[in-house]
Every structure is written in structure tokens, then in C-alpha cells.
Design a protein around this motif. Structure first.
Motif, PDB file in Angstrom:
ATOM      1  N   TYR A   9     -18.031  -7.322 -14.739  1.00  6.75           N
ATOM      2  CA  TYR A   9     -17.986  -6.117 -13.903  1.00  6.75           C
ATOM      3  C   TYR A   9     -16.849  -6.211 -12.909  1.00  6.75           C
ATOM      4  N   ASP A  10     -16.023  -5.191 -12.867  1.00  5.56           N
ATOM      5  CA  ASP A  10     -14.926  -5.081 -11.910  1.00  5.56           C
ATOM      6  C   ASP A  10     -15.356  -4.110 -10.817  1.00  5.56           C
ATOM      7  N   ALA A  11     -15.644  -4.658  -9.635  1.00  2.00           N
ATOM      8  CA  ALA A  11     -16.123  -3.807  -8.542  1.00  2.00           C
ATOM      9  C   ALA A  11     -15.060  -2.837  -8.082  1.00  2.00           C
ATOM     10  N   GLY A  12     -13.784  -3.190  -8.228  1.00  2.00           N
ATOM     11  CA  GLY A  12     -12.711  -2.302  -7.786  1.00  2.00           C
ATOM     12  C   GLY A  12     -12.673  -1.011  -8.566  1.00  2.00           C
ATOM     13  N   THR A  13     -12.871  -1.090  -9.868  1.00  2.24           N
ATOM     14  CA  THR A  13     -12.847   0.101 -10.714  1.00  2.24           C
ATOM     15  C   THR A  13     -14.237   0.615 -11.041  1.00  2.24           C
ATOM     16  N   GLY A  14     -15.277  -0.199 -10.776  1.00  2.00           N
ATOM     17  CA  GLY A  14     -16.637   0.212 -11.113  1.00  2.00           C
ATOM     18  C   GLY A  14     -16.901   0.230 -12.604  1.00  2.00           C
ATOM     19  N   VAL A  15     -16.160  -0.570 -13.374  1.00  7.82           N
ATOM     20  CA  VAL A  15     -16.266  -0.571 -14.830  1.00  7.82           C
ATOM     21  C   VAL A  15     -16.703  -1.954 -15.289  1.00  7.82           C
ATOM     22  N   GLY A  16     -17.572  -1.975 -16.288  1.00  2.00           N
ATOM     23  CA  GLY A  16     -17.968  -3.223 -16.923  1.00  2.00           C
ATOM     24  C   GLY A  16     -17.261  -3.385 -18.261  1.00  2.00           C
ATOM     25  N   VAL A  45       0.866  -1.183   0.000  1.00  2.00           N
ATOM     26  CA  VAL A  45       0.000   0.000   0.000  1.00  2.00           C
ATOM     27  C   VAL A  45       0.902   1.232   0.000  1.00  2.00           C
ATOM     28  N   GLY A  46       0.716   2.107  -0.979  1.00  2.00           N
ATOM     29  CA  GLY A  46       1.544   3.289  -1.120  1.00  2.00           C
ATOM     30  C   GLY A  46       1.235   4.354  -0.079  1.00  2.00           C
ATOM     31  N   PRO A  47       2.028   5.426  -0.076  1.00  2.00           N
ATOM     32  CA  PRO A  47       1.791   6.515   0.897  1.00  2.00           C
ATOM     33  C   PRO A  47       0.424   7.150   0.766  1.00  2.00           C
ATOM     34  N   ASP A  48      -0.190   7.071  -0.420  1.00  2.00           N
ATOM     35  CA  ASP A  48      -1.513   7.662  -0.622  1.00  2.00           C
ATOM     36  C   ASP A  48      -2.647   6.733  -0.204  1.00  2.00           C
ATOM     37  N   GLY A  49      -2.299   5.558   0.334  1.00  2.00           N
ATOM     38  CA  GLY A  49      -3.322   4.614   0.781  1.00  2.00           C
ATOM     39  C   GLY A  49      -3.871   3.716  -0.298  1.00  2.00           C
ATOM     40  N   LYS A  50      -3.367   3.803  -1.530  1.00  2.24           N
ATOM     41  CA  LYS A  50      -3.851   2.978  -2.621  1.00  2.24           C
ATOM     42  C   LYS A  50      -2.994   1.719  -2.767  1.00  2.24           C
ATOM     43  N   GLU A  51      -3.679   0.631  -3.166  1.00  3.78           N
ATOM     44  CA  GLU A  51      -2.963  -0.629  -3.370  1.00  3.78           C
ATOM     45  C   GLU A  51      -2.041  -0.519  -4.581  1.00  3.78           C
ATOM     46  N   VAL A  52      -0.756  -0.838  -4.366  1.00  7.78           N
ATOM     47  CA  VAL A  52       0.243  -0.743  -5.424  1.00  7.78           C
ATOM     48  C   VAL A  52       0.484  -2.091  -6.078  1.00  7.78           C
ATOM     49  N   LYS A  53       0.540  -3.141  -5.259  1.00 12.57           N
ATOM     50  CA  LYS A  53       0.906  -4.454  -5.782  1.00 12.57           C
ATOM     51  C   LYS A  53       0.362  -5.518  -4.847  1.00 12.57           C
ATOM     52  N   GLY A 110       9.207   6.159  -0.133  1.00 13.00           N
ATOM     53  CA  GLY A 110       8.336   6.814   0.824  1.00 13.00           C
ATOM     54  C   GLY A 110       7.899   5.853   1.915  1.00 13.00           C
ATOM     55  N   GLN A 111       6.897   6.262   2.667  1.00  9.49           N
ATOM     56  CA  GLN A 111       6.356   5.418   3.734  1.00  9.49           C
ATOM     57  C   GLN A 111       5.373   4.427   3.123  1.00  9.49           C
ATOM     58  N   VAL A 112       5.745   3.170   3.140  1.00 10.86           N
ATOM     59  CA  VAL A 112       4.983   2.115   2.486  1.00 10.86           C
ATOM     60  C   VAL A 112       4.452   1.162   3.552  1.00 10.86           C
ATOM     61  N   THR A 113       3.220   0.711   3.380  1.00 18.61           N
ATOM     62  CA  THR A 113       2.606  -0.238   4.308  1.00 18.61           C
ATOM     63  C   THR A 113       2.571  -1.619   3.669  1.00 18.61           C
ATOM     64  N   LEU A 114       3.079  -2.620   4.404  1.00 18.57           N
ATOM     65  CA  LEU A 114       2.980  -4.020   3.988  1.00 18.57           C
ATOM     66  C   LEU A 114       1.796  -4.635   4.723  1.00 18.57           C
ATOM     67  N   ARG A 115       0.861  -5.158   3.965  1.00 17.68           N
ATOM     68  CA  ARG A 115      -0.357  -5.734   4.547  1.00 17.68           C
ATOM     69  C   ARG A 115      -0.408  -7.227   4.231  1.00 17.68           C
ATOM     70  N   PHE A 116      -0.767  -8.025   5.236  1.00 16.34           N
ATOM     71  CA  PHE A 116      -0.953  -9.467   5.028  1.00 16.34           C
ATOM     72  C   PHE A 116      -2.412  -9.809   5.234  1.00 16.34           C
ATOM     73  N   GLU A 117      -3.011 -10.426   4.227  1.00 12.07           N
ATOM     74  CA  GLU A 117      -4.424 -10.801   4.263  1.00 12.07           C
ATOM     75  C   GLU A 117      -4.536 -12.318   4.266  1.00 12.07           C
ATOM     76  N   PRO A 118      -4.763 -12.951   5.430  1.00  8.32           N
ATOM     77  CA  PRO A 118      -4.959 -14.413   5.452  1.00  8.32           C
ATOM     78  C   PRO A 118      -6.215 -14.795   4.695  1.00  8.32           C
ATOM     79  N   LYS A 119      -6.135 -15.926   3.975  1.00  9.99           N
ATOM     80  CA  LYS A 119      -7.276 -16.401   3.189  1.00  9.99           C
ATOM     81  C   LYS A 119      -7.835 -17.718   3.707  1.00  9.99           C
ATOM     82  N   ALA A 120      -6.995 -18.603   4.245  1.00  7.55           N
ATOM     83  CA  ALA A 120      -7.459 -19.902   4.737  1.00  7.55           C
ATOM     84  C   ALA A 120      -6.615 -20.278   5.943  1.00  7.55           C
ATOM     85  N   PHE A 121      -7.255 -20.957   6.946  1.00  4.29           N
ATOM     86  CA  PHE A 121      -6.608 -21.286   8.198  1.00  4.29           C
ATOM     87  C   PHE A 121      -6.669 -22.786   8.445  1.00  4.29           C
TER      88      PHE A 121
END
Length: 791
Positions: free
Chosen positions: A577-584, A244-252, A273-284
């Protein structure tokens, strides 16, 4: 009776006793055989790991298993393998009849194999065993009573000294009645497991390589999870790392890799810049729990350009290191322009990690040009080989010295390694070509034994990936640089060890690499997709359905091409439909290429719905796997929809309302614009006699009653016989009307004017008409008892 007769009687008793015993054994044996043929089996939750005397490398046994409780009840009871049902993996036990394979499908299970179905969610260990088939075997029958002791011989006759004949043998006892088999034990009814407990989880960035961090420098990041309440750790099977970039948007976004029970990823950060590394668990891998909420874990790091950057020179990637001997470590530092530099004011270390052991921090010496040196002694591995991870770091100073990239080397028990890699992506139960070649230490003194081993013409090499062993072949046998090729068939999916083994003259070398094996793609899509009926004018992408991939196999994180025909005569058409971009994205034409994510579904919506007209649409959607390994995985699905038309008023009400409103405004405004007005200087002089008219004062028409226009009414002033003005012109003797800058005179009683030539009054007949008389200014007019003139 003679001794022979007595002996014959005794043997008859023995034979009868033996017959009875044999009969009982036959009866009990048949009962046991019947029970053994009942083919009992059990499926339960489990916890993977070494158990029951197995080594760490064998994960076909489980630590916690509800079915294991019957080990003392069933003679041939054993853990046979794993079965799957509804996306959940169970441990399966049976007897020698292998009913885990033959009978489980009748209960809706699918036999997976002897290896754990690691790519599927495991049933939790506290999920009790589920019995199918017969009950546990009954206890064995009680033992037979011992035979009676033999009778003593009769005493001799006192007179003759001859033994008296023995008394006649007693009649043989009647055979014992067949034992009444005990009633079968009550069926084992296991209490249903408690329902899974909804649990909140928090993701954790469990471990991150030490900084400082530079743009596009690989960073190893490990993820984990814990319960929100109590903070109990939980094993993660699958998860994503997000930058997540400094602007709060997902980069990769990077899909994590699971190895040795840890989900990790090598992350390249593309911006500073100040970058946030986020971990999203999917299965346990959880215990009697079901995820309620999952909160991603985050860690913020600072990424900047490096004033100085470390680079590791030795060992090199994939190098075979010599065990139990000093290994040279070397590296150097460069500035932002790539020139050698001494990183002054910092402490320099080599970080060495052998296998999963704790990292070692070894001090390095740095010369004036920035060259770093050190040594490490790597012990001989207990297994065939161990990975060695090395990097060069600096601590202290301004914190602007970036570490080197991580280098993975290897230490082997015999000083010879085998580098084996798949030639392409491998899939479970599908042939996968692999390539192998030998690796030797860089030190010439440590290569002698390895070279002798490789140069043997009796060399044979095999490979396996959790399945059957396959031979590898080469056209340069005995050559140090020989390339060995073959095909393996992976027996499992997920993180699988690709193993290679070489044998020659009684010597053997084994090595392995970890590869990701995917489930083969098997599309199972249900149709048709009915978008239903929508009213005309419906906004695009508001009417949607889900194309479900849950019953398909091997589709997670795979890409698919979706194309659809365009419905003839229809304005509307289906889109992805891509909900992330709101585009079909339109499915007709070139179609859409999309990746199947954790939801295992694709949203199909209706776009460009006509505003008014109705229509019925039908399109054929084709789903094709992008992977070249599965050209046959194609599915076609009908997509239908209906647009309900609207009436003219319902469709064009806004236009009708707009036109009506505009006309009303025009009508309203025209009512004020259309009426005629008297000129600002128009005046009238009134007198009762002609001689007095010259001395009469002029009165402005606009100031007289009716002298100003109204809504759709032109200005009009009435003159009464007494000389007063009125706005009720119908009662007046003379009417003065404004018209296009003129003054019009109307009079029903007759109008006269003074002739300019004769100075006498003469009638003005047109004043009595509808159009009236266009007044001449300064002309004297007479009507009734009044004289007037317009100035």
C-alpha cells in the motif's frame, strides 16, 4: 667476636630485610595483576572531532567523552574504538586487554571498529560513562620504612688496647606482618543520565547558490537545523531536499549528501515559475535531546527561462591547477538560441571557492562578443590537494542572466593529481574495484615535473578507503595515460575518503575523492505476517500490517523486489500500500519494486475481500534486493489472513430491502391505478314513474356518492328506492359498478328493462349474479319503485 663474624651478622640482617621487601613486592604485584586481569571497560556518549593531540584528519578520538574522566585512575586506559547497541553509537575505552572487542558482546554491544560509526546515531556527550567489569584499580601500598642505621664499632679495651668483642647481635626483628590490604573501594556508581529532553526542531535551507535560476540548471543547496525554542544550531546527519512546484505538489526529492559536516545536494529544477525548496532533516547530532517535532525549512525562488546564460570554459571539470601562479579564468555568454551575446547592463564576476574557505568574487572583463576573462592565484594547499569550485555569474540588469554550472577543479602541492573513482557502488567490508589515472595541468610549462614523475618505471600506486591499503596495477607503466586498477575494502560507511598514493624514487603524490559507502545489505525480516481476521465485505487496504526492516542492515534508500504467491481458491490477496497515492499494488504476478525510506518499513494490506463468503488465505512473500551486488539477500515470509463469512440476510440485506421497498411502492401505486372509473360523461336519470323518466335530469355518476374510485376500490354507486344515491351499495336496490369503461348493474330485488320490440318490461336475470348486467345506454330499467336509464 671477629670482624668477619660481625660482617656475617650484618649481611644476614640485610638479606632478611631484602627478603621481606621481595615478599611485599610479590604480594602487591599479584594484587595488581589480579586487578589488571579484571578487564575493565567503559562505553559513553561522545562528540566527534580532533582531540588529545590528534590532527584534523584523525577522527578516532573525541572532543567530549565521559569515559575520559578515568585517565588518571587507570594506568593503561585508552580510547579503543566504537561500539553499537540498539542503533546508537558509543565511544569505548579499555585497558591493554582490548575488552571493548572481547567482552562488550556479553552486554549486548557490537564492536564497530576504530573509525566512528558515522552512519549510526551517536550517543550524546552528556550521556555518562557506563562501567562494566571491575572497579578502578586500588591505590598502591604505602612505601616500606627505611632500614635502621648500622651500629658503631665498640671502643678498644683501655688495658690491652684490643677492642673488646662486640656484644652479641640482637636477635633479628620478627618479620613484619604482611600488610593488610585496604578494603576495596566502593564500586563507582554513575548516576543514570537524565532522560532525553523532547525538543522541537526547525529545518533550514542554510545556503543556496545565488541566482537567477533557470530550468534544469544545477543549484547547490545546503541544509541545516535549529531548535525551535532559542534557535540553537544543530548538526544534521541525514536529510532530504524536496522541490515543490507552484501548485504545492512535490515535484522531486533528493537524498542529501553529508561532507565536512554539511548536508548538501545539487538540485536540478525541472520546471519554471515560483518554486519552493524544502529541507527535511532526518537525523541529528544532538545533546541530551530527542526529536519531538521536526518542521521542514523552506525557501522560495523564481525559476524562469534565461535570456542570457553563462558558460564556464576554464578551468574544466577535474583540471589540475598550478599553485602560487596566475590561473586563467574564461567563460562566455549565449542567448536562448545558443549564440554568443554580450550581456549588456550587468556586472560579470567569477566566483572561486578553495576548499571550505569563503567564496571570492573576482571581477571579469567581457568583450563585445560576450567572452569573459579573469585570473586567480591559488595558494599551495597545506594538504596534498584542495578542491577549487568556480562559476561565472552576472549581477544587475533585468535579472535574466543565468549563472554557469559549478565546475570542480583541483590544486595539488606538487602539481600532479590522481583521479580515482570506484567502478561501482562501494559497500563497507566488501571488495570494491577502483580505477585511477594521473591528471596534469593544462599549461604545458607546468607539466614538466609531473611528466617526469609519472614516466618513472619505479612507480608504485596504492589506494585505501578507510580500511587496509591495497596495491593498484597497470599494464602501461611509465605512460602518461596509464590506467591503474585495483580493489579496496572500505572500512567504514557514509562519506568516506577514497585515497590514492603514488611513490617513485623518493617522491610521492597523494590525492583523494569523497565517495559514499553503503552498509552491505543484510536482510533480517521476521515472520509470519498475520493480517488477522476480517469480516467479509471489508473495504480494500483497510486491514494492514508493517513489514519491519529495522533489524536489517544497509536497507535505507535501497530498492527491493517484493513478490507473493496467489492463495488458491481465494478472492483476496496481499498488496503493498502506497499511502501517498492511496493505491495498493498487487504482490502476485510481476510483484512490486519499492524503496525503503526512513520509516524502514513496508505496508502490506489485504485487497479484494469477498463480500459474503468466508475464506482462509496463505501466501508466501519473497523479498529480494534489487542491487546486483547482493543476489543472495533474499527472504521469504508467510502471509496469512482469514475472511469471516456473513449470513444471507447480513450479506444481501441491502438487496432485500431494495426489492421490498420497490414491491411496496408498486403495491401502493397499483392500489390507485387498478380500480375502475366511470367515464366522465356517464350519467343516470331517475324517476318514480316511467312517463316521468324522459323529463328527469341526468346526474353524473362521478359526482354521486361512491362515484369516484378509492385505494384498491372501483367506483360504485347505490340507488335507494326513494331515488337517492349512496356509497353503501350493499343497502341499495340497484348497484352501479364501473368496469373497464362500462357500467355494470347489480340488483338483488330483481331488475327489469323495457324491451325495444314490445316496449314491455322484461326481467334481467344476470343482474342478480356476481358479474352483473352490462348496462345498455338509453335503455329504461326498473327495480323496485324506481325507473332509471344510463346515458
Amino acid at each position: 667476636m671477629t670482624r668477619r663474624a660481625r660482617t656475617a651478622g650484618s649481611s644476614m640482617i640485610t638479606r632478611l630485610f631484602a627478603f621481606g621487601c621481595a615478599l611485599l613486592l610479590v604480594i602487591s604485584g599479584e594484587a595488581l595483576a589480579d586487578n589488571a586481569d579484571n578487564k575493565t571497560w567503559c562505553a559513553s556518549g561522545f562528540d566527534e572531532g580532533p582531540a588529545y593531540g590528534q590532527s584534523n584528519g584523525d577522527n578516532t578520538r573525541t572532543i567530549t567523552d565521559s569515559c575520559a574522566r578515568y585517565l588518571g585512575v587507570k594506568k593503561a586506559w585508552h580510547q579503543h574504538g566504537f561500539v553499537e547497541k540498539g542503533g546508537i553509537c558509543y565511544s569505548c575505552w579499555d585497558e591493554e586487554d582490548s575488552t571493548c572487542e572481547s567482552k562488550s558482546p556479553s552486554q549486548g554491544f557490537r564492536y564497530v571498529g576504530h573509525n566512528s560509526c558515522a552512519s549510526t546515531t551517536r550517543a550524546t556527550p552528556d550521556k555518562g560513562g557506563m562501567y562494566f567489569g571491575a572497579n578502578p584499580l586500588p591505590p598502591p601500598p604505602p612505601p616500606l620504612p627505611p632500614p635502621p642505621p648500622p651500629l658503631p664499632p665498640p671502643p678498644p679495651d683501655p688495658d690491652t688496647g684490643i677492642s673488646a668483642p662486640p656484644p652479641p647481635p640482637p636477635p633479628p626483628p620478627p618479620p613484619p606482618p604482611p600488610p593488610i590490604p585496604p578494603p576495596p573501594p566502593a564500586p563507582v556508581v554513575l548516576a543514570p543520565p537524565p532522560p532525553p529532553k523532547p525538543t522541537d526542531y526547525d529545518g533550514i535551507v542554510a545556503k543556496i547558490a545565488p541566482g537567477p535560476y533557470a530550468v534544469n540548471t544545477p543549484i547547490r543547496v545546503e541544509g541545516g537545523a535549529k531548535t525551535t525554542q532559542g534557535g540553537k544550531p544543530r548538526k544534521v546527519v541525514r536529510g532530504d531536499f524536496v522541490i515543490v512546484g507552484p501548485d504545492g505538489k512535490e515535484v522531486k526529492r533528493i537524498h542529501g549528501t553529508r561532507k565536512n559536516g554539511v548536508v548538501f545536494a545539487m538540485v536540478n529544477i525541472p520546471q519554471g515559475g515560483q518554486v519552493t525548496l524544502r529541507f527535511e532533516p532526518k537525523a541529528f547530532a544532538v545533546f541530551g535531546e530527542v526529536p519531538k517535532t521536526i518542521t521542514p525549512g523552506e525557501q522560495t525562488i523564481q525559476v524562469a527561462g534565461c535570456r542570457v546564460e553563462g558558460r564556464l570554459d576554464a578551468p574544466t571539470s577535474g583540471e589540475i591547477l598550478v599553485a602560487d601562479a596566475p590561473t586563467k579564468l574564461a567563460g562566455h555568454f549565449v542567448d536562448a538560441g545558443g549564440k554568443p551575446i554580450n550581456p549588456a547592463g550587468v556586472k560579470v564576476f567569477f566566483i572561486v571557492q578553495i576548499g571550505a574557505e569563503k567564496e571570492q568574487q573576482l571581477a571579469a572583463t567581457v568583450d563585445a562578443t560576450g567572452n569573459a576573462a579573469g585570473t586567480v592565484t591559488i595558494p599551495r594547499p597545506q594538504t596534498n590537494s584542495e578542491e577549487v569550485h568556480v562559476r561565472l555569474i552576472a549581477e544587475g540588469g533585468a535579472g535574466d542572466v543565468c549563472p554557469s554550472a559549478n565546475v570542480d577543479a583541483k590544486v595539488t602541492s606538487l602539481g600532479v593529481g590522481i583521479q580515482i573513482t570506484p567502478d561501482r557502488q562501494c559497500y563497507k567490508d566488501r571488495p570494491c574495484p577502483v580505477t585511477a589515472k594521473f591528471r596534469l595541468p593544462a599549461d604545458p610549462k607546468a607539466r614538466a615535473n609531473g611528466e617526469a614523475f609519472i614516466k618513472s618505471t619505479a612507480m608504485k600506486m596504492t589506494a585505501r578507503a578507510g580500511g587496509a591499503t591495497s596495491p593498484l596495477a597497470t599494464d602501461k607503466l611509465g605512460d602518461l595515460d596509464a590506467i591503474w586498477k585495483g580493489t579496496v575494502v572500505p572500512g567504514d560507511s557514509g562519506e568516506v575518503s577514497l585515497e590514492a598514493a603514488a611513490e617513485s624514487n623518493g617522491w610521492s603524490v597523494k590525492d583523494q575523492a569523497s565517495i559514499t559507502v553503503l552498509e552491505p545489505i543484510e536482510l533480517n525480516l521476521k515472520g509470519p505476517l498475520d493480517l488477522g481476521t476480517v469480516p467479509a465485505g471489508t473495504k480494500a487496504n483497510t486491514k494492514c500490517v508493517e513489514l519491519d526492516f529495522n533489524k536489517s542492515r544497509g536497507v535505507l534508500y535501497q530498492r527491493f523486489k517484493l513478490t507473493a504467491t496467489r492463495a488458491q481458491g481465494c478472492e483476496s490477496y496481499p498488496v503493498v500500500y502506497d499511502a501517498g497515492t492511496g493505491v495498493g499494488f498487487a504482490l502476485h504476478g510481476d510483484g512490486v519494486e519499492t524503496e525503503i525510506l526512513d520509516s524502514r518499513s513496508v505496508t502490506v494490506c489485504l485487497a479484494d475481500v469477498p463480500r459474503c463468503s468466508g475464506e482462509s488465505g496463505a501466501s508466501v512473500l519473497t523479498v529480494q534486493a534489487v542491487s546486483p551486488d547482493f543476489p543472495d539477500q533474499k527472504a521469504t515470509i508467510d502471509v496469512t489472513w482469514k475472511v469471516e463469512g456473513r449470513s444471507l440476510i447480513a450479506c444481501w440485506w441491502w438487496l432485500i430491502a431494495a426489492i421490498g421497498g420497490a414491491l411496496f411502492v408498486i403495491f401502493l401505486g397499483y392500489g390507485f391505478v387498478r380500480p375502475h372509473r366511470f367515464a366522465i360523461d356517464d350519467q343516470v336519470q331517475l324517476a318514480s314513474k316511467r312517463e316521468q323518466l324522459a323529463r328527469a335530469a341526468g346526474r353524473r355518476l362521478r359526482e354521486l356518492p361512491g362515484g369516484r374510485p378509492g385505494w384498491y376500490r372501483s367506483a360504485a354507486v347505490g340507488l335507494l328506492e326513494n331515488g337517492q344515491a349512496t356509497n353503501k351499495v350493499d343497502n341499495a336496490v340497484v348497484q352501479l359498478h364501473a368496469r373497464k369503461g362500462e357500467v355494470i348493474i347489480r340488483s338483488r330485488g330483481g331488475l327489469e328493462r323495457v324491451s325495444p320490440q314490445s316496449k314491455k318490461l322484461e326481467p334481467v336475470p344476470e343482474a342478480a349474479t356476481k358479474d352483473g348486467h352490462n348496462a345498455s345506454k338509453n335503455t329504461v330499467y326498473a327495480a323496485g319503485n324506481i325507473f332509471f336509464q344510463i346515458k
